[in-house]
Design an enzyme around this catalytic site. Sequence first.
Site, mmCIF file in Angstrom:
data_model
loop_
_atom_site.group_PDB
_atom_site.id
_atom_site.type_symbol
_atom_site.label_atom_id
_atom_site.label_comp_id
_atom_site.label_asym_id
_atom_site.label_seq_id
_atom_site.Cartn_x
_atom_site.Cartn_y
_atom_site.Cartn_z
ATOM 1 N N TYR A 82 2.417 41.745 61.845
ATOM 2 C CA TYR A 82 2.902 41.380 60.514
ATOM 3 C C TYR A 82 1.717 41.086 59.601
ATOM 4 O O TYR A 82 1.706 41.466 58.430
ATOM 5 C CB TYR A 82 3.827 40.155 60.594
ATOM 6 C CG TYR A 82 5.128 40.433 61.319
ATOM 7 C CD1 TYR A 82 6.175 41.083 60.676
ATOM 8 C CD2 TYR A 82 5.312 40.049 62.643
ATOM 9 C CE1 TYR A 82 7.370 41.339 61.326
ATOM 10 C CE2 TYR A 82 6.502 40.297 63.305
ATOM 11 C CZ TYR A 82 7.528 40.949 62.644
ATOM 12 O OH TYR A 82 8.708 41.202 63.301
ATOM 13 N N ASN B 155 14.885 46.056 56.009
ATOM 14 C CA ASN B 155 14.641 47.494 55.962
ATOM 15 C C ASN B 155 15.992 48.214 56.013
ATOM 16 O O ASN B 155 16.724 48.071 56.990
ATOM 17 C CB ASN B 155 13.769 47.898 57.162
ATOM 18 C CG ASN B 155 13.561 49.390 57.275
ATOM 19 O OD1 ASN B 155 13.921 50.163 56.394
ATOM 20 N ND2 ASN B 155 12.976 49.806 58.395
ATOM 21 N N CYS C 140 10.328 49.821 61.370
ATOM 22 C CA CYS C 140 10.001 48.399 61.323
ATOM 23 C C CYS C 140 9.913 47.810 62.732
ATOM 24 O O CYS C 140 9.313 46.745 62.927
ATOM 25 C CB CYS C 140 11.010 47.630 60.466
ATOM 26 S SG CYS C 140 12.721 47.856 60.942
ATOM 27 N N HIS C 141 10.468 48.509 63.728
ATOM 28 C CA HIS C 141 10.389 48.015 65.107
ATOM 29 C C HIS C 141 8.951 48.033 65.630
ATOM 30 O O HIS C 141 8.642 47.356 66.605
ATOM 31 C CB HIS C 141 11.302 48.839 66.031
ATOM 32 C CG HIS C 141 10.960 50.288 66.101
ATOM 33 N ND1 HIS C 141 11.430 51.202 65.174
ATOM 34 C CD2 HIS C 141 10.198 50.996 66.979
ATOM 35 C CE1 HIS C 141 10.969 52.405 65.489
ATOM 36 N NE2 HIS C 141 10.211 52.302 66.569
ATOM 37 N N GLU D 159 8.984 54.492 73.056
ATOM 38 C CA GLU D 159 7.798 55.105 72.452
ATOM 39 C C GLU D 159 6.551 54.930 73.308
ATOM 40 O O GLU D 159 5.597 55.692 73.180
ATOM 41 C CB GLU D 159 7.561 54.528 71.055
ATOM 42 C CG GLU D 159 8.655 54.911 70.074
ATOM 43 C CD GLU D 159 8.365 54.458 68.655
ATOM 44 O OE1 GLU D 159 7.259 53.950 68.388
ATOM 45 O OE2 GLU D 159 9.256 54.620 67.809
#
Length: 197
Positions: A137, A160, A168-169, A195
Amino acid sequence: MSINLFDIAPDEETALARLHARLERAAADADLLDIAYRTIDSPVGPLLLAATPVGLVRVAFDVEDHSAVLATLAGAVSPRVLHVPDRLDAVARQLDEYFAKRRTAFDVPVDLRLAAGFRRNVIEHLRSIGYGHRASYAAVAAAVGSPRAVRAVGSACAHNPLPVVIPCHRVVRSDGSTGQYVGGAAAKSALLTLEAA
């Protein structure tokens, strides 16, 4: 008079489907369809997809209450909302490819009208965080020119309008822990694990 959809005979169900298709065509022909929506199943639960003629305007997790999200869209964008699944086929296909690990970036037009000011700056920056990468962040706050606005970055991520599609994850706490997520902690962890694999 109310209709119990479980009491509809198959031939009535077919007739309702034909009527809905006629409504879709008539709304499109008269340029009266401002928001098309559909839902898809995903490994992180059902996702609501909504699009304007400009592009994808909203992706919502089941925990957000899809009916409430549609009501909010009707108030914020337009009350002309209709379930038109085929308008979102390209988005649904790309999400399926993403969850199957065959896609690392989304290539669909987006409508960011639900994000403004600082939140929009943050959301636009999120697109630069690549697949499989993470940013804190604090790093996002610095990247958008407000290094002390760490909490505001968290708020922007929480609001979002296009989670998963705009990642945003991938924003985590400075200590590496995942932090909060609009779809819930389990959904965020599942996306990051997908991912990372």
